[in-house]
Motif scaffolding. Structure first.
Motif, mmCIF file in Angstrom:
data_model
loop_
_atom_site.group_PDB
_atom_site.id
_atom_site.type_symbol
_atom_site.label_atom_id
_atom_site.label_comp_id
_atom_site.label_asym_id
_atom_site.label_seq_id
_atom_site.Cartn_x
_atom_site.Cartn_y
_atom_site.Cartn_z
ATOM 1 N N UNK A 297 132.293 29.892 77.351
ATOM 2 C CA UNK A 297 132.800 29.039 78.424
ATOM 3 C C UNK A 297 133.956 28.196 77.893
ATOM 4 N N UNK A 298 135.124 28.360 78.505
ATOM 5 C CA UNK A 298 136.310 27.649 78.060
ATOM 6 C C UNK A 298 137.286 28.569 77.365
ATOM 7 N N UNK A 299 138.577 28.234 77.451
ATOM 8 C CA UNK A 299 139.603 29.103 76.868
ATOM 9 C C UNK A 299 140.646 28.289 76.106
ATOM 10 N N UNK A 300 140.214 27.204 75.469
ATOM 11 C CA UNK A 300 141.117 26.374 74.684
ATOM 12 C C UNK A 300 141.229 26.856 73.254
ATOM 13 N N UNK A 301 141.740 25.972 72.383
ATOM 14 C CA UNK A 301 141.969 26.344 70.996
ATOM 15 C C UNK A 301 140.711 26.739 70.253
ATOM 16 N N UNK A 302 139.633 25.991 70.469
ATOM 17 C CA UNK A 302 138.381 26.320 69.784
ATOM 18 C C UNK A 302 137.852 27.674 70.252
ATOM 19 N N UNK A 303 138.006 27.960 71.540
ATOM 20 C CA UNK A 303 137.539 29.236 72.074
ATOM 21 C C UNK A 303 138.263 30.401 71.410
#
Length: 280
Positions: free
Chosen positions: A133-139
């Protein structure tokens, strides 16, 4: 311990950097192992990050961690970038070579996987689909790590679908984008659920996710560690799912950098966790 003129020095670059737990973490390891070294915070404004990175060899630093908002800019400032960091598109660890060159690495995926396997040794990425869930840098780092570890399918969900679709197209592999409104149904037959969003963090609303379709054996983890037990982890634990908190990812991602700068691969211990938790 008292530093000598031969002390090994590394640090963390961020803007701001006062919130970083890295000096406390690395300082504990340095004291624990009796190493002649120091790890310092380096407040670097965004318009000077390249200049700061290129100055590391002249200042005699062994390297540095890089935190927000510098991870993508740091990649462009390095002489060499390891394959994982290149795929992730961001650097979180800088290592100064004997020749003064600067190598960029990304250890976020290492930290994520090490956290899961340390807490749940029997868990394997290949055991079934993963839901991210999520598509940022950590993802990005987590998607690369899961694909490399053999996840047969990675279901990626993000409120802004175009961001998830772009990420899936860029990284390739077993990533399948699913609409955010279908997030509850996406949990069916999953072996792992990962929340990389800020929902559930202190001061933020809880993640709106019904767990009814989630198999009881599925592992649930949240990269948020303030609070340590997020609403997602609490709800999953109450229904009997194994859960792993996000603090271990922070601790484990620091280990490869410490080894590169100070010559020893440190361990994540209960004593270390307690020491870091005291500062949260």
């Amino acid at each position: 311990m008292i530093l000598t003129a031969k002390a090994a020095v590394a640090g963390v670059m961020g803007w701001p950097v006062g919130h970083s737990r890295s000096p406390r973490l690395h300082g504990w390891w340095l004291d624990h192992h009796g190493i002649d070294g120091a790890y310092i915070p380096l407040a670097v404004p965004p318009d000077r990050i390249t200049e700061a990175i290129r100055a590391l060899p002249a200042l005699g630093l062994r390297g540095a961690n890089v935190t927000v908002p510098h991870k993508e800019a740091a990649l462009r400032a390095c002489d060499h970038v390891d394959p994982v960091a290149r795929r992730v598109g961001a650097v979180n660890t800088l290592v100064v070579g004997a020749d003064g060159s600067i190598e960029g690495r990304n250890t976020d995926g290492f930290g994520f996987m090490a956290n899961l396997t340390a807490d749940r040794p029997d868990w394997r990425a290949a055991s079934g689909p993963a839901v991210v869930l999520g598509a940022g840098g950590a993802a990005r780092a987590i998607l690369v790590a899961l694909a490399d570890a053999g996840a047969p399918e990675i279901r990626l969900l993000n409120r802004t679908a175009s961001r998830a679709e772009g990420l899936a197209a860029e990284l390739g592999g077993p990533i399948k984008v699913i609409p955010w409104e279908d997030r509850a149904a996406a949990l069916a037959e999953a072996a792992l659920v990962v929340n990389t969003t800020t929902q559930g963090m202190g001061g933020q609303p809880a993640l709106d996710l019904a767990l009814d379709r989630l198999p009881p054996s599925a592992l649930v983890t949240d990269i948020v560690y303030t609070p340590l037990h997020t609403p997602l982890l609490t709800a999953a634990a109450e229904r009997g799912n194994p859960v792993v908190d996000g603090l271990g990812m922070l601790l484990h991602q620091a280990r490869p950098g410490f080894e590169a700068w100070f010559g020893r691969m440190p361990e994540v211990t209960p004593e270390l966790r307690r020491f870091v938790l005291e500062s949260l």
